[in-house]
Scaffold this active site. Structure first.
Site: not given
Ligand code: 3PY
Ligand code: MG
Length: 256
Positions: A151, A72, A177, A47
């Protein structure tokens, strides 16, 4: 922590590690934060706006501060994972690992044979670790950390299988997420009861597998809760959030 010894071993043995989280497209930002009392620095190429060339310049700055550099990767970009290790990253976090096949492909990119399929070419890693090629080939798999992000509901359902894979050193929770996934798209609430339950489950399953549990925290206060829950690696806020918070505090103080 230093960039020269095994990141997985240190996270398993030591007190919880707190990492800075950087996405601004400027290598000096992670270099500056590495000089603060963080235990590691994560560069967010999913991101964040930072690209590979800037990340490669940031890694030696972080290492020069005696801290492990992690990154990441963008979703599914497992070739990037190997390139980051080659450049000297000590660990890689892969987002949206939702199937066993995703996890297998990530592990393959992260580990040399016979565990995985990482191709040889650790140009920056040799200078950062100070190891010779033969030593790095033998020890590299144990030095570097492969964290699969959990996630979604699908990922949570197969967490034991992901954790059992050779080459996966642990999991990393993306609470935002995960909250979207657990609510079937109804809400963004990284501190919901459903997320809290998933966090306890993740720590328990990860500990049972003898692997590492990490998580993203939106604030220092939330990070403290996660270390109390048993997470071994907790990233705090982001460079942008730290900058905005600092600016808002200074302006508040200046305006009384
Ligand atoms: C999330 O909280 O989904 C993340 O990927 C943190 O950056
Ligand atoms: Mg995320």
């Amino acid at each position: 922590m230093t960039p020269h010894s095994s990141l997985p071993d240190r996270l398993k043995a030591g007190s919880p590690a707190l990492a800075a989280w950087c996405g601004l497209p400027e290598p000096s930002v992670p270099g500056i934060l590495a000089r603060e009392a963080f235990d590691a620095v994560v560069i967010d190429m999913q991101h964040g706006a930072i690209d590979f060339a800037a990340t490669v310049r940031a890694i030696p700055l972080i290492a020069a501060a005696g801290k492990p550099a992690m990154a990441r990767i963008p979703v599914g970009d497992f070739g990037m994972a190997s390139r980051l290790l080659d450049a000297g990253a000590s660990g890689v976090i892969a987002p949206m690992i939702n199937t066993l096949e995703d996890a297998r492909r990530f592990a393959a990119a992260m580990k040399f044979p016979p565990v995985g399929e990482r191709s040889w070419g650790p140009h920056g890693a040799l200078s950062i670790t100070g190891l010779g090629p033969g030593e790095y080939f033998k020890g590299g798999n144990g030095l570097t950390l492969a964290l699969a992000m959990i996630e979604t509901r699908e990922a949570l359902a197969i967490i034991d299988d992901i954790l059992a894979l050779p080459g996966i050193d642990g999991v990393f929770i993306g609470p935002s997420d995960l909250s979207i996934g657990l609510s079937q798209g109804r809400e963004l609430d990284p501190v919901s009861a459903a997320v809290e339950e998933a966090l306890s489950h993740t720590v328990a399953r990860t500990r049972a597998a003898g692997k590492i549990a990490g998580i993203y925290a939106a604030s220092g206060e939330r990070a403290a809760e996660h270390t109390r829950q048993g997470f071994q690696l907790v990233s705090i806020a982001s460079d942008t959030a730290l900058l905005r918070n600092g600016a808002q505090m200074a302006l508040r103080a200046a305006r009384g």
